[in-house]
Write a protein that holds these residues in place. Sequence first.
Motif, PDB file in Angstrom:
ATOM      1  N   SER A   1       0.805  -1.221   0.000  1.00  0.00           N
ATOM      2  CA  SER A   1       0.000   0.000   0.000  1.00  0.00           C
ATOM      3  C   SER A   1       0.840   1.274   0.000  1.00  0.00           C
ATOM      4  O   SER A   1       0.321   2.352  -0.254  1.00  0.00           O
ATOM      5  CB  SER A   1      -0.948   0.004   1.202  1.00  0.00           C
ATOM      6  OG  SER A   1      -0.234  -0.112   2.417  1.00  0.00           O
ATOM      7  N   LEU A   2       2.139   1.154   0.313  1.00  0.00           N
ATOM      8  CA  LEU A   2       3.022   2.318   0.329  1.00  0.00           C
ATOM      9  C   LEU A   2       4.159   2.132  -0.662  1.00  0.00           C
ATOM     10  O   LEU A   2       4.693   1.027  -0.825  1.00  0.00           O
ATOM     11  CB  LEU A   2       3.607   2.547   1.725  1.00  0.00           C
ATOM     12  CG  LEU A   2       2.797   3.400   2.705  1.00  0.00           C
ATOM     13  CD1 LEU A   2       1.504   2.712   3.092  1.00  0.00           C
ATOM     14  CD2 LEU A   2       3.623   3.690   3.962  1.00  0.00           C
ATOM     15  N   ALA A   3       4.540   3.211  -1.307  1.00  0.00           N
ATOM     16  CA  ALA A   3       5.665   3.198  -2.239  1.00  0.00           C
ATOM     17  C   ALA A   3       6.956   3.491  -1.460  1.00  0.00           C
ATOM     18  O   ALA A   3       6.902   3.974  -0.327  1.00  0.00           O
ATOM     19  CB  ALA A   3       5.431   4.264  -3.315  1.00  0.00           C
ATOM     20  N   PRO A   4       8.105   3.230  -2.090  1.00  0.00           N
ATOM     21  CA  PRO A   4       8.268   2.545  -3.372  1.00  0.00           C
ATOM     22  C   PRO A   4       8.397   1.038  -3.168  1.00  0.00           C
ATOM     23  O   PRO A   4       8.720   0.592  -2.061  1.00  0.00           O
ATOM     24  CB  PRO A   4       9.586   3.138  -3.888  1.00  0.00           C
ATOM     25  CG  PRO A   4      10.382   3.366  -2.636  1.00  0.00           C
ATOM     26  CD  PRO A   4       9.377   3.794  -1.593  1.00  0.00           C
TER      27      PRO A   4
ATOM     28  N   ALA B   1      16.103   0.876  -5.958  1.00  0.00           N
ATOM     29  CA  ALA B   1      15.751   1.413  -7.279  1.00  0.00           C
ATOM     30  C   ALA B   1      15.283   2.858  -7.160  1.00  0.00           C
ATOM     31  O   ALA B   1      15.598   3.705  -8.009  1.00  0.00           O
ATOM     32  CB  ALA B   1      14.665   0.551  -7.922  1.00  0.00           C
ATOM     33  N   PHE B   2      14.541   3.160  -6.095  1.00  0.00           N
ATOM     34  CA  PHE B   2      14.098   4.539  -5.851  1.00  0.00           C
ATOM     35  C   PHE B   2      15.303   5.459  -5.655  1.00  0.00           C
ATOM     36  O   PHE B   2      15.367   6.550  -6.237  1.00  0.00           O
ATOM     37  CB  PHE B   2      13.185   4.576  -4.628  1.00  0.00           C
ATOM     38  CG  PHE B   2      12.910   5.953  -4.106  1.00  0.00           C
ATOM     39  CD1 PHE B   2      11.989   6.781  -4.728  1.00  0.00           C
ATOM     40  CD2 PHE B   2      13.584   6.437  -2.983  1.00  0.00           C
ATOM     41  CE1 PHE B   2      11.742   8.063  -4.249  1.00  0.00           C
ATOM     42  CE2 PHE B   2      13.338   7.708  -2.490  1.00  0.00           C
ATOM     43  CZ  PHE B   2      12.411   8.524  -3.133  1.00  0.00           C
ATOM     44  N   VAL B   3      16.256   5.022  -4.840  1.00  0.00           N
ATOM     45  CA  VAL B   3      17.449   5.833  -4.581  1.00  0.00           C
ATOM     46  C   VAL B   3      18.224   6.065  -5.877  1.00  0.00           C
ATOM     47  O   VAL B   3      18.683   7.185  -6.154  1.00  0.00           O
ATOM     48  CB  VAL B   3      18.346   5.157  -3.521  1.00  0.00           C
ATOM     49  CG1 VAL B   3      19.720   5.835  -3.457  1.00  0.00           C
ATOM     50  CG2 VAL B   3      17.678   5.206  -2.155  1.00  0.00           C
TER      51      VAL B   3
ATOM     52  N   PHE C   1       0.238  11.944   7.736  1.00  0.00           N
ATOM     53  CA  PHE C   1       0.972  10.785   7.225  1.00  0.00           C
ATOM     54  C   PHE C   1       0.708  10.510   5.748  1.00  0.00           C
ATOM     55  O   PHE C   1       1.076   9.449   5.256  1.00  0.00           O
ATOM     56  CB  PHE C   1       0.620   9.552   8.053  1.00  0.00           C
ATOM     57  CG  PHE C   1       1.251   9.542   9.417  1.00  0.00           C
ATOM     58  CD1 PHE C   1       2.503   9.002   9.617  1.00  0.00           C
ATOM     59  CD2 PHE C   1       0.594  10.101  10.509  1.00  0.00           C
ATOM     60  CE1 PHE C   1       3.100   8.998  10.870  1.00  0.00           C
ATOM     61  CE2 PHE C   1       1.170  10.105  11.775  1.00  0.00           C
ATOM     62  CZ  PHE C   1       2.435   9.555  11.953  1.00  0.00           C
ATOM     63  N   GLU C   2       0.116  11.431   5.041  1.00  0.00           N
ATOM     64  CA  GLU C   2      -0.171  11.192   3.622  1.00  0.00           C
ATOM     65  C   GLU C   2       1.080  10.968   2.786  1.00  0.00           C
ATOM     66  O   GLU C   2       1.033  10.218   1.790  1.00  0.00           O
ATOM     67  CB  GLU C   2      -0.976  12.356   3.036  1.00  0.00           C
ATOM     68  CG  GLU C   2      -0.232  13.644   3.172  1.00  0.00           C
ATOM     69  CD  GLU C   2      -0.816  14.772   2.362  1.00  0.00           C
ATOM     70  OE1 GLU C   2      -0.370  14.915   1.217  1.00  0.00           O
ATOM     71  OE2 GLU C   2      -1.651  15.488   2.875  1.00  0.00           O
ATOM     72  N   PRO C   3       2.262  11.587   3.129  1.00  0.00           N
ATOM     73  CA  PRO C   3       3.445  11.327   2.306  1.00  0.00           C
ATOM     74  C   PRO C   3       4.276  10.138   2.788  1.00  0.00           C
ATOM     75  O   PRO C   3       5.437   9.994   2.405  1.00  0.00           O
ATOM     76  CB  PRO C   3       4.233  12.628   2.431  1.00  0.00           C
ATOM     77  CG  PRO C   3       3.929  13.113   3.805  1.00  0.00           C
ATOM     78  CD  PRO C   3       2.525  12.648   4.120  1.00  0.00           C
ATOM     79  N   ALA C   4       3.722   9.290   3.650  1.00  0.00           N
ATOM     80  CA  ALA C   4       4.471   8.171   4.216  1.00  0.00           C
ATOM     81  C   ALA C   4       4.989   7.237   3.129  1.00  0.00           C
ATOM     82  O   ALA C   4       4.377   7.076   2.070  1.00  0.00           O
ATOM     83  CB  ALA C   4       3.595   7.404   5.201  1.00  0.00           C
ATOM     84  N   MET C   5       6.126   6.620   3.415  1.00  0.00           N
ATOM     85  CA  MET C   5       6.761   5.689   2.490  1.00  0.00           C
ATOM     86  C   MET C   5       7.339   4.516   3.282  1.00  0.00           C
ATOM     87  O   MET C   5       7.439   4.575   4.512  1.00  0.00           O
ATOM     88  CB  MET C   5       7.893   6.382   1.708  1.00  0.00           C
ATOM     89  CG  MET C   5       7.467   7.574   0.868  1.00  0.00           C
ATOM     90  SD  MET C   5       8.877   8.508   0.195  1.00  0.00           S
ATOM     91  CE  MET C   5       9.525   7.357  -1.008  1.00  0.00           C
ATOM     92  N   ILE C   6       7.729   3.475   2.573  1.00  0.00           N
ATOM     93  CA  ILE C   6       8.513   2.391   3.145  1.00  0.00           C
ATOM     94  C   ILE C   6       9.924   2.541   2.595  1.00  0.00           C
ATOM     95  O   ILE C   6      10.128   2.540   1.370  1.00  0.00           O
ATOM     96  CB  ILE C   6       7.951   1.005   2.749  1.00  0.00           C
ATOM     97  CG1 ILE C   6       6.522   0.842   3.262  1.00  0.00           C
ATOM     98  CG2 ILE C   6       8.853  -0.100   3.273  1.00  0.00           C
ATOM     99  CD1 ILE C   6       6.406   0.744   4.766  1.00  0.00           C
TER     100      ILE C   6
ATOM    101  N   HIS D   1      15.563  13.373  -1.536  1.00  0.00           N
ATOM    102  CA  HIS D   1      14.173  13.503  -1.074  1.00  0.00           C
ATOM    103  C   HIS D   1      13.269  14.040  -2.180  1.00  0.00           C
ATOM    104  O   HIS D   1      13.635  14.945  -2.934  1.00  0.00           O
ATOM    105  CB  HIS D   1      14.121  14.450   0.130  1.00  0.00           C
ATOM    106  CG  HIS D   1      12.901  14.300   0.961  1.00  0.00           C
ATOM    107  ND1 HIS D   1      11.665  14.795   0.588  1.00  0.00           N
ATOM    108  CD2 HIS D   1      12.700  13.704   2.169  1.00  0.00           C
ATOM    109  CE1 HIS D   1      10.781  14.529   1.522  1.00  0.00           C
ATOM    110  NE2 HIS D   1      11.377  13.849   2.487  1.00  0.00           N
ATOM    111  N   ILE D   2      12.072  13.484  -2.255  1.00  0.00           N
ATOM    112  CA  ILE D   2      11.097  13.904  -3.256  1.00  0.00           C
ATOM    113  C   ILE D   2      10.831  15.406  -3.205  1.00  0.00           C
ATOM    114  O   ILE D   2      10.646  16.056  -4.228  1.00  0.00           O
ATOM    115  CB  ILE D   2       9.778  13.116  -3.071  1.00  0.00           C
ATOM    116  CG1 ILE D   2       9.976  11.653  -3.493  1.00  0.00           C
ATOM    117  CG2 ILE D   2       8.643  13.748  -3.860  1.00  0.00           C
ATOM    118  CD1 ILE D   2       8.800  10.759  -3.185  1.00  0.00           C
ATOM    119  N   GLU D   3      10.810  15.955  -1.988  1.00  0.00           N
ATOM    120  CA  GLU D   3      10.516  17.385  -1.821  1.00  0.00           C
ATOM    121  C   GLU D   3      11.769  18.213  -1.584  1.00  0.00           C
ATOM    122  O   GLU D   3      11.679  19.390  -1.218  1.00  0.00           O
ATOM    123  CB  GLU D   3       9.550  17.580  -0.648  1.00  0.00           C
ATOM    124  CG  GLU D   3       8.204  16.903  -0.821  1.00  0.00           C
ATOM    125  CD  GLU D   3       7.391  17.477  -1.962  1.00  0.00           C
ATOM    126  OE1 GLU D   3       7.627  18.644  -2.326  1.00  0.00           O
ATOM    127  OE2 GLU D   3       6.528  16.751  -2.496  1.00  0.00           O
ATOM    128  N   GLY D   4      12.955  17.623  -1.780  1.00  0.00           N
ATOM    129  CA  GLY D   4      14.198  18.353  -1.546  1.00  0.00           C
ATOM    130  C   GLY D   4      14.291  19.607  -2.409  1.00  0.00           C
ATOM    131  O   GLY D   4      14.109  19.533  -3.624  1.00  0.00           O
TER     132      GLY D   4
END
Length: 307
Positions: free
Chosen positions: A150-153, A158-160, A226-231, A276-279
């Motif tokens: 349910s949580l990305a990525p 691969a995300f990094v 917690f909407e931007p939560a990730m694993i 970071h996505i928002e960096g």
Amino acid sequence: MLPAVHDEADWEAVVEDDAVVRPAALDLLARLGLAEEPFERYTTGSMPVYAIGDSRVLKLYPTVCADSAAVEARVLEHLHGRLPVPTPELLAEGDCENGWRYVLMSQLAGEGLAPAWPRIPAAARDRLAESIGETLAAMHGLDTAALGGSLAPPDWRAFVAEQRSTAVERQRSLGLCEPWLEQIPAFLESVRLVHGDGRSLLHTEVMREHLLVDPRTWAPSGLFDFEPAMIGDGAYEFAAVGVYTALGDTRFLDRIMAAYGRAFTPDEVLAQLLLHIEGNLPRYFKILPEPPEPTLESMAATWFGTD
């Protein structure tokens, strides 16, 4: 009643106009049996969020980010009652119209850490830092298997790799000047970017605006949004913590890490910020101390170095 929101123009015309959103929120509250409760929109945050009486919060997710509702709902279910600091309890979730979704949750007690900060004594700040570090350690230590996919990525490494490959262009698009941009590839090459198995539950935006404190004791009384939560890797959490929670107070950051049980170097924290996505380095130049030298190493030491 709620128009679809697909782009920035829609967002400005709909989401930011409470005259458009409020009637839909009132209609939804009627469907939830809460029509008689007083409700008031919070003035901070990007999403439309309403205090419902003194015990509930209604959060609406526009079309373009409706998937975040499912993320927040799953994480709230997973975390409730399991951290040293309270998190909202999930009360209901569902669809609205035109792709919008909602989450109804319990309301946390306390005062926002951001406005309270100037009034908090040094000793209380130290205790607060320790509580934040312990809370992050507890959250990162939870088994995330129940969250499934349910949580990305799906693949942290691969995300990094993707974030690393696009780091220069993302900062360029935000307005970072060339002397800084040209340093990024070599800097990221020199720093360890992955520190664990990438299976920790991350808030990803732990900041003063998402923390509440008890004004009588200054102890933390809530962690929310917690909407931007990730694993992923716990180190990634410290990008936002370093910028938006410590906000240049390196002693505070050091104490958070000590309580967390693992200290990341200034270079490692800056590297996570670049991943970071928002960096957004140009934004941070406006709120953090100016580095004495025009190097990323100097930036890291100034913003995240040992006090």
